[in-house]
Design an enzyme around this catalytic site. Structure first.
Site, PDB file in Angstrom:
ATOM      1  CD  GLU B  45      25.541 -13.862  41.213  1.00 31.19           C
ATOM      2  OE1 GLU B  45      24.329 -13.190  41.231  1.00 31.19           O
ATOM      3  OE2 GLU B  45      25.613 -13.064  40.157  1.00 31.19           O
ATOM      4  CG  ASP B 108      25.782  -1.379  53.254  1.00 33.21           C
ATOM      5  OD1 ASP B 108      26.332  -1.441  54.303  1.00 33.21           O
ATOM      6  OD2 ASP B 108      25.774  -1.046  52.000  1.00 33.21           O
ATOM      7  CG  ASP B 110      28.742   3.807  53.533  1.00 33.47           C
ATOM      8  OD1 ASP B 110      29.377   4.857  54.476  1.00 33.47           O
ATOM      9  OD2 ASP B 110      29.024   3.527  53.041  1.00 33.47           O
TER      10      ASP B 110
END
Lengths: 529, 431
Positions: B45, B108, B110
């Site tokens: 995808e 991730d 951040d």
């Protein structure tokens, strides 16, 4: 499957085409089968019934006992096996195998029972989880009852757990010593086993078990508990896989009138009477108790009530609006008046004395329960009331967070709730566009780890939120989405112009769309015949 | 220093970027993992995000040409990579049993999650000082992923604004289910629930004769708790990251006004430790950190002793791991666990443009992560300028230049090389 027709109802359980399927005369001395391969055996239907029902009796008894004590508790065997005389149903539970006259039959029944239950319970996710949980605990219990030699030998049957050689052990010596705190001499004596890390997931979680992880492999000595965890995990994985596969195959085998309905019926009956292992906080009368509030606040409170509850715990005080909103909520949720009085009193009296509490705040609480003033019991405030009728001031903590809280603070709160950034953005977006009900519904789905739209209804009442949440934890509500029709937005110029457009999603509750009839319903019908 | 990025011309830039700069060859080599496109990548995808936050999910491509063509035609502002499914994602409505099968393991980090310890910048802004949080984070996580889990194909990508993403592409990592991903993430996350997780209990489960509980306890302090070996190694890695000293000073964690809060990261702090921290006020800010290290860090103590310096008495059992808590609380990477745990989670692709800053999401060189300048990262407008300049030069000089891929004539080139190293490892894991 090979089913002979006619009077002699004989079935052959499939064992795959390879010849390595367990044969009965394997002569294994183990009390415990690996359940790696189903058995190849010929057996009559009434016998299947009996074996499956006996096994369920055993599992149900174990479920009941483990609610009272840990399966490793010294009295567990007495309660689970000896008192109810379960070794008559499942002789293998007796432990002493050499004394067992008919070991082969016991072992065969054990395996047949296990695989029959896999088939019987494979139709819904809830049933599958239920039986996997019970079977893996039964397995753990039995593994712990094995002798040390027996357990070591048993582990040796599995390819994925390997004893490492001396060379490898010495190569790893510095790390092994650092992790386990042994001396070199002891290291030499101890056998070290090696298993791929994803087979030992439960041991690695939060680093809580003392094992060495290096290069994707977990290294550990033969510690019974850890081996039990690894093996039970393996059993769970393979049950989950094979039961999913069995479910897919059920659709192909049209064998409606024989084995399958019997099995299905069995599962439904058992599950209907099952006690949820995520025990529902609401007892039979629908009452809750003040001791549960902290936990409920974590798991099942809507954000508005969570805010008030936390503020109460933090500041040991609530202002009028919050007392009203929270008090009515708690009443509707089934907290008895005395308990609410006590609950608030315990907290308030950290700042004021108890006389003052009785004078100033007791009245309000009794009023909510219809014991003062106009003497009408009040019900919980609906979201609309909370949003429109009681605008909170700057010192207040009541109201609807999605409607009244500053965006920055709301974002922060949401981020603290284990919600992904994307979801937080979604929810805040709804809040900004005044779709408070959607925000709350989405929040509900996010904290319950449900798919978007899986709730199938809008949250419009804090008590509705609480109830739905409890239903989920009690396993009475699915977290899967029913049916979703989603339309991909094509990047045509006109749609680009309507920039705010989002993918269109239509959620239909199952009841409104055509779907194959539920297994339960079919079986209910069959049973009425 | 730099002219700010002009957001309005983004769509113009994107056209050129996708047409002439995007490194398709390497990118597709990664996505196919050396298999036939139709066998693997066609089930992947992708999501395009267009101007106005329009998400086009469930895209997949049937061959490399189609991928390139659609990118160039649609010019999405953002490109996300999702999972490999059991059916072509475009047909997700047709199949009721659509299921995400595999995807890279991702992490991730951040900088916005460092509230309370990041004092140099506010929410969205990022400076060179901030980047040092990333340096520590990448070093410690990369080390654990390699050493403990044995993952070979690891890539750290600048997210374009204020964070980094990690892609682990080993076959074993790609095939992890949600639970397996959760396990890895929980194992790595020493800063969970907004507090350092240093100690673990010696559970009753350890009560096997094979395990030497007394030894464990000895290493672990007073109660039935101990510091797992992995935590000790992670702590050491952070101390040796080369930026801890800078972080302590630049973020002012030991400055006069913040010193009073330091003990809060260590809940079991003794009164004498608190007192000790108060007394640090008499020292200069630089020396405060040196003093703490020399008292609580074993390696630092040994070093000082070797040099014949004055070393303070060893800390009490209760306070022994104070510096572990300090370092992990202030500098351990703050992971967004939910990104990692879902097989089907979408994550921004490398080499996609951050629409707000114009920065390219570039793969970093993990060994030289401290050299990366977050304030002058490759930016789409500058890359295009570089490309145009080289085009006009090339006309005069060298025909050869023209045939080279576009990125080679821009400052993106070294980052594509980082990417190539990763892709080689990723493809190798498939064999």
């Amino acid at each position: 499957m090979d089913f002979s027709l006619g009077k002699h109802r004989v079935i052959r359980s499939r064992a795959g085409t390879d010849a390595s399927a367990h044969s009965l005369s394997a002569g294994s001395l183990h009390n415990l089968p690996t359940y790696e391969k189903p058995l190849n055996a010929i057996i009559s239907l009434p016998e299947v019934d009996k074996i499956a029902i006996d096994r369920i009796k055993v599992l149900k008894k174990m479920e009941e006992c483990r609610e009272r004590m840990h399966i490793l508790h010294s009295d567990f065997t007495k309660e689970f096996v000896i008192k109810p005389r379960l070794h008559e149903q499942m002789p293998l539970l007796q432990g002493n195998l050499s004394a067992l006259a008919d070991f082969e039959k016991a072992s065969r029944d054990d395996q047949i029972g296990h695989f029959m239950l896999r088939l019987a319970f494979c139709r819904t996710y809830e049933h599958t989880s239920y039986i996997i949980n019970l079977e893996s605990d039964l397995f753990k219990y039995r593994f712990h009852r094995e002798s040390k030699e027996g357990a070591v030998q048993f582990v040796g049957q599995f390819q994925f757990i390997q004893k490492i050689g001396l060379d490898e052990k010495m190569q790893l010596a510095p790390e092994l010593i650092a992790v386990f705190g042994w001396g070199e001499e002891k290291l030499r004596r101890i056998d070290i086993y090696k298993v791929s890390f994803n087979k030992a997931a439960d041991l690695l979680r939060k680093r809580k078990s003392c094992v060495l992880l290096k290069g994707g492999h977990v290294f550990l000595p033969f510690a019974r508990n850890k081996m039990a965890t690894i093996l039970a995990n393996h059993l769970k994985q393979s049950m989950r896989l094979s039961m999913n596969e069995a479910y897919r195959n059920l659709a192909v085998i049209s064998e409606e009138n024989r084995l399958l309905p019997r099995l299905g019926e069995l599962a439904v009956q058992v599950a209907r009477h099952k006690r949820s292992y995520l025990q529902s906080s609401v007892d039979s009368k629908g009452a809750i108790h003040k001791e549960q509030l902290d936990e409920l606040a974590c798991t099942s409170y809507p954000p508005c009530m969570k805010e008030i509850h936390n503020s109460l715990r933090r500041n040991h005080h609530l202002r009028y609006g919050a007392r009203r909103q929270y008090g009515q909520f708690l009443k509707e949720a089934g907290l008895p008046m005395e308990e609410q009085l006590q609950f608030l009193k315990e907290e308030f009296t950290k700042k004021i004395d108890s006389d003052k509490f009785d004078r100033q705040y007791g009245y309000d609480i009794r009023y909510i329960y219809g014991k003062e003033g106009r003497r009408a019991e009040m019900s919980g405030m609906a979201c609309a009331t909370i949003i429109l009728k009681s605008q909170p001031g700057p010192l207040d903590c009541h109201g609807c967070p999605f409607a009244h809280m500053e965006t920055a603070l709301l974002t922060q709160r949401l981020k603290n709730c284990d919600i992904s950034d994307v979801e937080v953005e979604n929810i805040v977006g709804f809040s900004k566009t005044r779709q408070y009900d959607r925000a709350c519904t989405r929040y509900f789905e996010a904290v319950h780890k449900m798919e978007d739209g899986a709730l199938g209804q809008m949250i419009t009442h804090p008590n509705q939120y609480l109830k739905l949440s409890q239903e989920i934890y009690a396993g009475r509500r699915t977290t899967k989405k029913h049916i979703v029709i989603s339309e991909e937005v094509k990047p045509s110029p006109s749609q680009l112009a309507a920039a705010a457009a989002q993918p269109i999603q239509v959620t239909m509750p199952v009841s409104e769309c055509k779907k194959e009839p539920k297994v339960e319903d079919v079986i209910d019908e069959l049973m009425q015949d | 220093m730099d002219t700010p990025f002009d957001h309005n011309s983004l769509s113009l830039f994107l056209r050129t970027y996708y047409k002439s700069i995007f490194p398709y060859k390497q990118y597709l080599k990664w996505m196919t993992y050396g298999l036939k496109f139709s066998e693997y990548c066609a089930y992947r995808e992708f999501a395009f995000i267009l101007h106005g936050d329009i998400h086009l999910r469930y895209k997949n491509f049937y061959d490399s040409a189609m991928f390139e063509r659609e990118l160039c035609n649609t010019n999405p502002e953002k490109l996300d990579i999702g999972a490999i499914y059991n059916h072509h994602p475009r047909e997700h409505k047709k199949h009721l049993d659509m299921k995400a099968l595999e995807r890279e393991l991702i992490f991730d980090i951040d900088l916005t999650d460092y509230s309370g310890v990041r004092h140099c910048c506010g929410e969205a802004t990022v400076c060179k000082k901030c980047w040092k949080f990333i340096v520590v984070g990448v070093k410690v996580l990369d080390y654990l992923l390699a050493e403990d889990f044995g993952f070979q194909a690891r890539m750290w990508v600048f997210s374009g604004r204020r964070g980094v993403h990690c892609w682990v592409a080993d076959k074993a990592a790609r095939q992890l289910d949600n639970e397996g991903r959760g396990t890895v993430a929980e194992y790595l996350n020493l800063y969970e629930g907004n507090k350092p997780n240093v100690m673990v209990n010696i559970s009753d489960d350890e009560c096997e004769d094979d395990l030497d509980r007394s030894k464990l306890r000895q290493r672990g302090g007073p109660s039935a708790q101990y510091v797992p070996h992995v935590v000790q190694r992670a702590y050491r890695k952070m101390m040796e990251s080369g930026v801890m000293d800078d972080l302590v000073h630049e973020q002012g964690w030991l400055s006069d006004d913040k010193l009073n809060d330091v003990h809060k990261c260590f809940p079991q702090a003794s009164d004498s430790l608190k007192e000790e921290l108060r007394m640090l006020k008499d020292l200069s800010e630089k020396n405060r950190w040196v003093a703490l290290k020399r008292r609580y860090d074993e390696v630092e103590r040994a070093k000082a002793e070797k040099k014949g310096l004055n070393v303070p008495a060893a800390p009490s059992e209760q306070d022994r791991y104070f510096l572990y808590y300090f370092v992990i609380h202030y500098a351990f990477p703050r992971l967004d666990i939910h990104v990692s745990t879902g097989v089907n989670h979408l994550l921004k692709s490398p080499f996609c443009i951050h629409p707000k800053t114009g920065n390219v999401a570039v793969p970093l060189n993990t060994d030289k992560i401290h050299e990366f300048d977050v304030t002058s990262a490759p930016r789409i407008d500058k890359l295009i300028k570089e490309l145009n300049e080289s085009n006009s030069n090339a006309m005069e000089t060298d025909e050869n230049m023209q045939s080279q891929p576009g990125y080679k004539r821009t400052s993106l080139a070294p980052f594509v090389e980082n990417f190539e190293r990763f892709v080689t490892n990723a493809v190798a894991s498939e064999k």
